[in-house]
Design a protein around this motif. Structure first.
Motif, mmCIF file in Angstrom:
data_model
loop_
_atom_site.group_PDB
_atom_site.id
_atom_site.type_symbol
_atom_site.label_atom_id
_atom_site.label_comp_id
_atom_site.label_asym_id
_atom_site.label_seq_id
_atom_site.Cartn_x
_atom_site.Cartn_y
_atom_site.Cartn_z
ATOM 1 N N GLY A 1 8.803 -59.464 31.554
ATOM 2 C CA GLY A 1 9.136 -58.550 32.663
ATOM 3 C C GLY A 1 10.388 -58.835 33.775
ATOM 4 N N SER A 2 10.095 -59.132 34.837
ATOM 5 C CA SER A 2 11.155 -59.309 35.785
ATOM 6 C C SER A 2 11.453 -60.771 36.059
ATOM 7 N N SER B 1 16.840 -60.685 34.438
ATOM 8 C CA SER B 1 17.847 -59.459 34.369
ATOM 9 C C SER B 1 18.957 -59.639 33.518
ATOM 10 N N LEU B 2 19.503 -61.012 33.485
ATOM 11 C CA LEU B 2 20.547 -61.317 32.709
ATOM 12 C C LEU B 2 20.337 -61.373 31.321
ATOM 13 N N PRO C 1 15.841 -67.635 40.917
ATOM 14 C CA PRO C 1 16.400 -67.886 39.534
ATOM 15 C C PRO C 1 15.842 -67.158 38.296
ATOM 16 N N ASP C 2 14.542 -67.104 38.389
ATOM 17 C CA ASP C 2 13.716 -66.607 37.367
ATOM 18 C C ASP C 2 13.884 -65.170 37.232
ATOM 19 N N ILE D 1 9.456 -58.167 23.383
ATOM 20 C CA ILE D 1 9.642 -59.389 24.230
ATOM 21 C C ILE D 1 10.141 -59.197 25.789
ATOM 22 N N LEU D 2 11.049 -58.207 25.861
ATOM 23 C CA LEU D 2 11.501 -58.002 27.268
ATOM 24 C C LEU D 2 10.518 -57.309 27.899
ATOM 25 N N ASN D 3 9.632 -56.577 27.569
ATOM 26 C CA ASN D 3 8.769 -56.064 28.390
ATOM 27 C C ASN D 3 7.725 -57.045 28.731
#
Length: 153
Positions: free
Chosen positions: A90-91, A141-142, A135-136, A85-87
């Motif tokens: 992405g950013s 990152s958060l 903000p996205d 999910i994190l991958n």
């Protein structure tokens, strides 16, 4: 009375539950014929109700024998689902997507209600928009840092 989108969603979820595997392969035109609707209605249901943040991965193969494969992620057995999910986001991640992922992790009891509320609060960056140019990006990152911290504990 439920609308056609609800009925199609329910049908696909029943197929996922009753099938021998954690995925189902469907052909858009066949499903549209079954429910007497246009194929774009099937696309709408899949793109809005079977999203990553709701715990599904959708793959499609185009062409004559093409299909749409919908796979439900099992967060209790897929050890690397959080990493996946994190991958995938992405950013950058929108507030809606972030909240959807948090709710899914809460449903699977990977997050406690308290953790979910804290994560949700951190994702509401709109009040800070004038001072945060992206903000996205900050939200991604958060969320990534908080998921990693929770999973280590």
């Amino acid at each position: 009375m439920r609308n056609i989108s609800d009925i199609i969603e329910h049908y696909i979820k029943q197929m996922l539950k009753s099938g021998p595997s954690n995925f189902v392969e469907i052909q858009r035109n066949e499903l549209a014929d079954r429910f007497h609707c246009v194929p774009s209605q099937i696309n709408y249901v899949i793109s809005t109700r079977f999203t990553l943040e709701k715990g599904y991965v959708v793959e499609s193969k185009r062409g004559g024998g093409g299909y749409i494969r919908i796979r439900r992620l099992d967060l209790n057995t897929d050890a690397k689902v959080i990493e996946t999910i994190l991958n995938l986001f992405g950013s950058r991640i929108s507030q809606r997507e972030a909240i959807g992922i948090i709710h899914r992790l809460l449903e699977e009891e990977i997050l406690t209600p308290r953790e979910a509320r804290m994560l949700e609060a951190a994702m509401l960056l709109e009040e800070l928009r004038p001072t945060i140019p992206e903000p996205d990006t900050l939200r991604a990152s958060l969320l990534s840092a908080m998921f990693r911290a929770i999973l280590k504990g």
